[in-house]
Design an enzyme around this catalytic site. Sequence first.
Site, PDB file in Angstrom:
ATOM      1  N   SER A  50       0.823  -1.174   0.032  1.00 44.17           N
ATOM      2  CA  SER A  50      -0.001   0.110  -0.090  1.00 44.17           C
ATOM      3  C   SER A  50       0.825   1.171   0.202  1.00 44.17           C
ATOM      4  CB  SER A  50      -1.122   0.082   1.267  1.00 44.17           C
ATOM      5  OG  SER A  50      -0.081  -0.302   2.231  1.00 44.17           O
ATOM      6  N   ASP A  88       5.538  -7.088   2.545  1.00 49.70           N
ATOM      7  CA  ASP A  88       4.908  -7.687   1.214  1.00 49.70           C
ATOM      8  C   ASP A  88       5.784  -8.063   0.206  1.00 49.70           C
ATOM      9  OD1 ASP A  88       2.118  -7.886   1.937  1.00 49.70           O
ATOM     10  OD2 ASP A  88       1.691  -5.724   1.346  1.00 49.70           O
ATOM     11  N   LYS A 118       4.784 -11.463   3.412  1.00 51.24           N
ATOM     12  CA  LYS A 118       3.320 -11.842   2.980  1.00 51.24           C
ATOM     13  C   LYS A 118       3.185 -11.712   1.493  1.00 51.24           C
ATOM     14  CE  LYS A 118       0.171  -8.416   3.302  1.00 51.24           C
ATOM     15  NZ  LYS A 118      -0.624  -8.459   2.195  1.00 51.24           N
ATOM     16  N   GLU A 120       0.001 -12.666  -1.388  1.00 51.37           N
ATOM     17  CA  GLU A 120      -1.410 -12.722  -1.703  1.00 51.37           C
ATOM     18  C   GLU A 120      -2.072 -13.968  -2.398  1.00 51.37           C
ATOM     19  OE1 GLU A 120      -2.895  -9.193  -3.728  1.00 51.37           O
ATOM     20  OE2 GLU A 120      -2.116  -7.956  -2.334  1.00 51.37           O
ATOM     21  N   GLU A 186      -9.244 -10.026   3.977  1.00 50.34           N
ATOM     22  CA  GLU A 186      -9.731  -8.359   3.512  1.00 50.34           C
ATOM     23  C   GLU A 186     -11.095  -8.396   2.842  1.00 50.34           C
ATOM     24  OE1 GLU A 186      -7.891  -4.624   1.248  1.00 50.34           O
ATOM     25  OE2 GLU A 186      -6.793  -6.465   1.347  1.00 50.34           O
TER      26      GLU A 186
END
EC number: 2.1.2.11
Length: 277
Positions: A50, A88, A118, A120, A186
């Site tokens: 982000s 991330d 991390k 996704e 999320e």
Amino acid sequence: MSATAKKTAPLPDDIRAMKGGVPIVSLTAYTTPMAQLLDPHCDLVLVGDSVGMVLHGLPSTLGVTLGMMILHGQAVRRGLSRAMMVVDLPFGSYEESPAQAFRTAARVMAETGAGAVKLEGGRGMAETIAFLAARGVPVMAHVGLTPQSINTLGGYRVQGRGAAADAILADARAVAEAGAFAVVLEKVPARLADRITAEVAIPTIGIGASSGCDGQILVVDDMLGLFTAFRPKFAKRYATLGDDAEKAVEAYAAEVRARAFPAAEHVFGDDAPGATS
């Protein structure tokens, strides 16, 4: 052990052991000063991709590079002493193969000092998570709305409503079974988040999910009101620092133009303090 012994940062197994206990507190950070502010209060600090949107002005996380994540990870690491740091893996740096993911994760951990990475994805990333875990790379998973996949998900929509709930549940089960030590949920319906929390053995960390998750995370710039381009429904603002900063800059500009700043107390005289001649 001495009662005054310095608390050390938790390890992935410590976070895993928080399942079902006191909720895990987590926020994002991208800079040393912010990390220093969060460190006394957070169990886990995420250097999130982000950063591309809130600090670099990108329209999504897709343009974030590995170099950016390493640079910000190094900055955050310098500000932490008690919270665990997770970094991330950016889009395109791990999806090609488990081997690519390992090379990327190993570099991130070596160059930033991160305690974990991390990534996704659910069932499609289970093989990669298992590959990393078997080679000493702790992985936090991320299912539900995965921002790196917005072009295939059709935007930032809630995931897992109706019949789609089973797919998100299957994703969460898959990453847990593959060896992830925690999973971010999320933007999924609260009932689904509660079901996942009850059925998987690892902690769930919600963002736009449910208060019943094992922990919560927010983008710190959303929470502090620093990022004002848009406001996600799930992001409670605990402060309005962006508005306060704008007012401060406006006041500064006005004083400079009026020659009210700098005042006498902000400038230096010819003589040093205490000089006798």
